[in-house]
Scaffold this motif. Structure first.
Motif: not given
Length: 312
Positions: A137-138, A159-163, A165-168, A191-197
């Motif tokens: 997260l940091r 990072f979000a795609a790898a699980g 971090v979570r966007a919220p 605000a526009v992070i997309e974990p499906k990328t």
């Protein structure tokens, strides 16, 4: 499987150029072995026998050679430890480990690393295999604040795609930071992070679409044909049957890959009426506005002026 470790340079452990002298390997010899593929360069000034598989444990061993005891591994280097390559394209071949020290402490002077000072909270630091590094997260927060906008979003998406971090939670984290350099940029991108990328190019392309004032595209839209076959479209406006994908050099230099994409897109066009407005690096970066002009015409919208280099 590696055979007898006694046959490996330094028993398979990473070593610095200076340590190489103790092994009887002077810089000229090291350069020759590296050029012949006998050594792998972990990062600037640190090498390992090329027969040793790349691994997180090996990377940590290499980092320990250049990380002072009071330093925390951060930024792209922390991501690298976590198994992610979020380096800017031009920096991938000149990897110098990044370290951060508590604000007000001594500076990092160890050769082979670069350092800065920052405010560090204990909850922002992990301790892994003998090394302190910033938490996912940091790390994401720091990258969103400091990197060039398209590269920053690509890093956060990875990072979000790898699980990791979570966007919220990223949105919440950066919302609590006040007075930090680059925080306006970080908040807008979080605000526009997309974990499906699935690739940096998709992140760059999606940011270009959002900057142009277009509605957020749907990522990885699924199309199932009459025979039960599944096709995914990287970015799309399904209600308009508009598909948009990034044709990056790393994925489309092979004729087979190009033909596969052409066949898939052609099939979806012929059978279902999908239209395609695709991107390349040249259409996303630089002065060429043809990508957003064509997409805007298809959407019935006039694109906003480019703000690619804007920082907050």
């Amino acid at each position: 499987m590696i055979g007898d470790v006694s046959e490996l340079v330094n028993d398979g452990y990473p070593f610095t150029v200076l340590q190489g002298r103790d092994l009887g390997l002077h810089p000229k010899h090291l350069r020759s072995m590296f050029a012949l593929g006998a050594l792998r360069r972990e990062f600037r000034g640190v090498y390992v026998d090329a027969r040793v598989p790349d691994s997180r444990r090996g990377r940590m061993r290499a980092l320990r050679l250049v990380t002072p005891s009071n330093a925390v591994v951060c930024d792209e280097t922390a991501a690298w430890v976590m198994g992610l390559d979020v380096f800017a394209p031009g920096d991938r071949h000149d990897f110098t480990p990044a370290m951060v020290l508590q604000h007000g402490g001594s500076r990092i002077v160890r050769p082979g690393s670069r350092g800065r000072q920052a405010i560090l909270r204990s909850e922002d630091i992990d301790f892994v295999d003998g090394i302190h590094l910033t938490t996912p997260l940091r790390t994401v927060s720091d990258l969103l604040r400091s990197m060039y906008r398209p590269y920053a979003l690509a890093a956060a998406d990875a990072f979000a795609a790898a699980g990791l971090v979570r966007a919220p939670e990223v949105v919440d984290y950066v919302a609590r930071l006040n007075g930090y350099r680059g925080i306006v940029q970080a908040r807008s991108l979080a605000a526009v992070i997309e974990p499906k990328t699935q690739s940096p190019g998709e992140s760059w392309q999606r940011l270009r679409m959002l900057d142009a004032g277009f509605p957020p595209p749907e990522a990885q839209h699924e199309v199932v044909d009459d025979f039960g076959r599944t096709f995914f479209i990287d970015l799309s406006y399904p209600e308009r049957l508009i598909g948009s994908e990034f044709d990056g050099r790393e994925f489309h230099t092979d004729a087979g890959h190009r033909q596969h994409d052409d066949d898939r897109r052609g099939y979806l066009t012929d059978v279902y009426g999908w239209r395609w407005i695709n991107a390349t690096r040249g259409r996303i970066f630089g002065a060429d506005t043809s990508f957003e002009d064509e997409l805007g015409a298809a959407l019935g919208m006039t694109p906003l002026a480019r703000r690619w280099g804007a920082r907050g």
